[in-house]
Design a protein around this motif. Structure first.
Motif, mmCIF file in Angstrom:
data_model
loop_
_atom_site.group_PDB
_atom_site.id
_atom_site.type_symbol
_atom_site.label_atom_id
_atom_site.label_comp_id
_atom_site.label_asym_id
_atom_site.label_seq_id
_atom_site.Cartn_x
_atom_site.Cartn_y
_atom_site.Cartn_z
ATOM 1 N N ALA A 5 0.833 -1.203 0.000
ATOM 2 C CA ALA A 5 0.000 0.000 0.000
ATOM 3 C C ALA A 5 0.869 1.255 0.000
ATOM 4 C CB ALA A 5 -0.939 -0.011 1.200
ATOM 5 N N LEU A 6 1.945 1.241 0.766
ATOM 6 C CA LEU A 6 2.863 2.394 0.788
ATOM 7 C C LEU A 6 3.579 2.559 -0.546
ATOM 8 C CD1 LEU A 6 4.370 1.975 4.361
ATOM 9 C CD2 LEU A 6 3.171 3.998 3.520
ATOM 10 N N LEU A 7 4.017 1.442 -1.138
ATOM 11 C CA LEU A 7 4.680 1.509 -2.441
ATOM 12 C C LEU A 7 3.741 2.079 -3.488
ATOM 13 C CD1 LEU A 7 6.488 -1.965 -2.421
ATOM 14 C CD2 LEU A 7 7.577 0.277 -2.208
ATOM 15 N N GLU A 8 2.484 1.655 -3.419
ATOM 16 C CA GLU A 8 1.501 2.134 -4.395
ATOM 17 C C GLU A 8 1.162 3.595 -4.146
ATOM 18 O OE1 GLU A 8 -2.866 0.780 -6.174
ATOM 19 O OE2 GLU A 8 -2.115 -0.073 -4.310
ATOM 20 N N ALA A 9 0.976 3.965 -2.886
ATOM 21 C CA ALA A 9 0.606 5.344 -2.553
ATOM 22 C C ALA A 9 1.676 6.339 -2.973
ATOM 23 C CB ALA A 9 0.344 5.454 -1.052
ATOM 24 N N HIS A 10 2.930 5.924 -2.912
ATOM 25 C CA HIS A 10 4.029 6.814 -3.272
ATOM 26 C C HIS A 10 4.544 6.561 -4.685
ATOM 27 C CE1 HIS A 10 4.635 8.714 0.689
ATOM 28 N NE2 HIS A 10 4.204 7.559 1.178
ATOM 29 N N VAL B 261 -0.894 -11.088 -19.696
ATOM 30 C CA VAL B 261 -2.138 -11.186 -20.472
ATOM 31 C C VAL B 261 -2.966 -12.289 -19.837
ATOM 32 C CG1 VAL B 261 -3.180 -11.716 -22.713
ATOM 33 C CG2 VAL B 261 -1.026 -10.411 -22.605
ATOM 34 N N LEU B 262 -4.191 -11.962 -19.416
ATOM 35 C CA LEU B 262 -5.046 -12.920 -18.705
ATOM 36 C C LEU B 262 -6.298 -13.217 -19.517
ATOM 37 C CD1 LEU B 262 -4.242 -10.527 -16.148
ATOM 38 C CD2 LEU B 262 -4.435 -12.768 -15.078
ATOM 39 N N VAL B 263 -6.585 -14.496 -19.715
ATOM 40 C CA VAL B 263 -7.779 -14.892 -20.467
ATOM 41 C C VAL B 263 -8.876 -15.255 -19.466
ATOM 42 C CG1 VAL B 263 -8.656 -16.330 -22.341
ATOM 43 C CG2 VAL B 263 -6.237 -15.736 -22.255
ATOM 44 N N PHE B 264 -9.460 -14.204 -18.869
ATOM 45 C CA PHE B 264 -10.509 -14.356 -17.861
ATOM 46 C C PHE B 264 -11.519 -13.241 -18.065
ATOM 47 C CE2 PHE B 264 -6.678 -16.173 -15.981
ATOM 48 C CZ PHE B 264 -7.146 -17.397 -15.528
ATOM 49 N N SER B 265 -12.673 -13.372 -17.426
ATOM 50 C CA SER B 265 -13.689 -12.332 -17.543
ATOM 51 C C SER B 265 -13.571 -11.266 -16.460
ATOM 52 C CB SER B 265 -15.095 -12.951 -17.500
ATOM 53 O OG SER B 265 -15.283 -13.690 -16.315
ATOM 54 N N SER B 266 -12.774 -11.511 -15.432
ATOM 55 C CA SER B 266 -12.623 -10.521 -14.367
ATOM 56 C C SER B 266 -11.305 -10.749 -13.645
ATOM 57 C CB SER B 266 -13.787 -10.596 -13.380
ATOM 58 O OG SER B 266 -13.798 -11.855 -12.722
ATOM 59 N N LEU B 267 -10.987 -9.824 -12.753
ATOM 60 C CA LEU B 267 -9.760 -9.925 -11.975
ATOM 61 C C LEU B 267 -10.045 -9.400 -10.574
ATOM 62 C CD1 LEU B 267 -6.899 -10.889 -12.677
ATOM 63 C CD2 LEU B 267 -6.259 -8.517 -13.063
ATOM 64 N N PRO B 268 -9.743 -10.180 -9.507
ATOM 65 C CA PRO B 268 -10.016 -9.716 -8.146
ATOM 66 C C PRO B 268 -9.291 -8.413 -7.833
ATOM 67 C CG PRO B 268 -9.542 -12.071 -8.169
ATOM 68 C CD PRO B 268 -9.226 -11.561 -9.541
ATOM 69 N N ALA B 269 -9.911 -7.571 -7.028
ATOM 70 C CA ALA B 269 -9.335 -6.267 -6.683
ATOM 71 C C ALA B 269 -7.963 -6.411 -6.052
ATOM 72 C CB ALA B 269 -10.287 -5.514 -5.749
ATOM 73 N N GLU B 270 -7.782 -7.441 -5.225
ATOM 74 C CA GLU B 270 -6.498 -7.629 -4.559
ATOM 75 C C GLU B 270 -5.398 -7.954 -5.559
ATOM 76 O OE1 GLU B 270 -3.613 -8.190 -1.455
ATOM 77 O OE2 GLU B 270 -5.443 -7.019 -1.720
ATOM 78 N N VAL B 271 -5.728 -8.735 -6.589
ATOM 79 C CA VAL B 271 -4.743 -9.066 -7.622
ATOM 80 C C VAL B 271 -4.375 -7.806 -8.397
ATOM 81 C CG1 VAL B 271 -4.362 -10.342 -9.772
ATOM 82 C CG2 VAL B 271 -5.449 -11.463 -7.817
ATOM 83 N N LYS B 272 -5.364 -7.002 -8.756
ATOM 84 C CA LYS B 272 -5.085 -5.746 -9.471
ATOM 85 C C LYS B 272 -4.190 -4.842 -8.634
ATOM 86 C CE LYS B 272 -9.461 -4.714 -10.286
ATOM 87 N NZ LYS B 272 -10.648 -3.972 -10.782
ATOM 88 N N ARG B 273 -4.486 -4.757 -7.346
ATOM 89 C CA ARG B 273 -3.696 -3.883 -6.464
ATOM 90 C C ARG B 273 -2.252 -4.340 -6.382
ATOM 91 N NH1 ARG B 273 -1.660 -3.548 -1.675
ATOM 92 N NH2 ARG B 273 -2.336 -5.624 -1.021
ATOM 93 N N ARG B 274 -2.055 -5.650 -6.250
ATOM 94 C CA ARG B 274 -0.692 -6.153 -6.083
ATOM 95 C C ARG B 274 0.113 -6.043 -7.381
ATOM 96 N NH1 ARG B 274 -0.455 -11.556 -2.603
ATOM 97 N NH2 ARG B 274 1.742 -10.927 -2.606
ATOM 98 N N LEU B 275 -0.524 -6.264 -8.506
ATOM 99 C CA LEU B 275 0.182 -6.065 -9.779
ATOM 100 C C LEU B 275 0.537 -4.590 -9.951
ATOM 101 C CD1 LEU B 275 -1.891 -8.346 -12.190
ATOM 102 C CD2 LEU B 275 0.436 -8.758 -11.377
ATOM 103 N N GLY B 276 -0.402 -3.696 -9.587
ATOM 104 C CA GLY B 276 -0.136 -2.263 -9.698
ATOM 105 C C GLY B 276 0.979 -1.811 -8.781
ATOM 106 N N ALA B 277 1.016 -2.355 -7.561
ATOM 107 C CA ALA B 277 2.068 -1.979 -6.606
ATOM 108 C C ALA B 277 3.445 -2.381 -7.096
ATOM 109 C CB ALA B 277 1.789 -2.625 -5.248
#
Length: 351
Positions: free
Chosen positions: A46-51, A124-140
């Protein structure tokens, strides 16, 4: 604190201090190590992402890899996507890592730990959705991702490439209506997958525009596989008033329909017309060759990589790209057989 101090790049030591952990713990989080508690990992990320922390040695640390993640690898459908991703990856001198994980809707919970350790240049993900936690961790960790989504419509903030499923359903059904068919059945995909519903909506809309009723007895939800197409087609073809045409929501299901027709002693297309969906290789070599809706799977893979690389470079990119589908007419469709003439009084015994 002055604005220039707020906006400067945060150091790992400062992240460690703010999180109340050691510098080595921050390093473990950055390197995807699993020996960190979920609570501590979440606080650091969260700190890495926030900054907006960006790794200064990124180019050296990254592997020139693009990770392609499926819930199911053993299908001709997935091979077309793989070829598309590999085509563009090769142009950009990157290799492709294939991973199988999760369900049709999202990758499995353990996948994220592995990808953080592999540190690809993108996913590249062949899915219809992605959990919020996965998106956050990839973004961080500054790992861009794109969903290749023939299955539906991801959330608006999720970069994705899809195809025009409703239009595909319209094209398949209109072709059969134009040939003169009035009893048209559909075997679409699973009921909880949006592309199945979109193709079904296209089918219903076309019947409505032609002044035909959508008969619930002629609608089946399948599983996109040969066995499901076969089982549903047997059921449909044994109805007292059987359909003269079947629109299958995948080419594999359509192959099952062809086999069911053979078992029932029906000729395709003389007695029964069949339309598939996807236009994968077996559709061209089936007997008869399958009329089908071409879904540009290979192009979808190529566009996903192109979008991924633009995201990685920080370039402007569309969030959702939808590619056109088109009808490919081959030998499995024809006008319906002429209705048999009513029996004469003599034929009934002279009543």
């Amino acid at each position: 604190m002055r604005d220039d101090e707020e906006n400067r790049r945060i150091t790992l030591a400062e992240v460690a201090e703010k999180a109340g952990v050691s510098l080595s713990t921050v390093s473990k989080v950055l390197n995807g190590r699993q020996d960190v508690s979920p609570r501590t990992r979440g606080k650091v990320e969260a700190l890495l992402e926030a900054h907006a922390y960006r790794r200064t040695t990124r180019a050296a640390a990254e592997a020139p890899l693009i990770e392609l993640v499926f819930h199911e690898l053993d299908s001709v459908w997935s091979m077309e996507l793989i070829r598309g991703v590999e085509n563009l990856a090769k142009v950009h001198q990157a290799s492709v890592v294939l991973t199988e994980s999760g369900t049709r809707h999202a990758p499995g919970p353990d996948w994220i730990e592995g990808v953080l350790q592999r540190r690809p240049i993108g996913v590249v993900l062949v899915f219809s959705s992605l959990p919020a936690e996965v998106k956050r961790r990839l973004g961080a960790r500054s790992i861009p991702f794109v969903i290749v989504d023939p299955a539906g419509d991801p959330e608006p903030d999720v970069p994705s490439v899809g195809s025009a499923n409703w239009a595909g359903g319209v094209a398949a059904t209109r072709h059969l209506v134009d040939l003169g068919h009035r009893r048209i059945a559909i075997i679409t995909g699973p009921e909880d997958v949006l592309c199945s519903l979109a193709r079904l909506d296209g089918y219903r809309s076309t019947l409505g525009m032609a002044g035909l009723d959508s008969d619930p007895a002629l609608i089946r939800f399948g599983d996109f596989h040969v066995e499901g197409g076969y089982a549903h087609a047997l059921d449909l073809l044994r109805l007292p008033d059987r359909p003269t045409a079947i629109f299958a929501g995948s080419d594999l299901q359509a192959l099952g329909v062809l086999e069911a027709a053979r078992v029932c002693g029906l000729r395709v297309p003389e007695d029964l017309s069949v339309v598939g969906y996807d236009d994968v290789m077996p559709a061209r070599w089936s007997s008869p060759a399958l009329t089908t809706v071409h879904q540009p799977l290979r192009q979808m893979g190529e566009e996903a990589v192109q979008m991924l690389l633009r995201l990685r470079a920080g370039e402007p990119s569309v969030t959702r790209l939808e590619l056109a589908t088109s009808l490919v007419v081959r030998n499995s469709t024809a006008p319906p057989p002429a209705a048999p003439a009513p029996a004469s009084p003599t034929a009934r015994g002279g009543v």
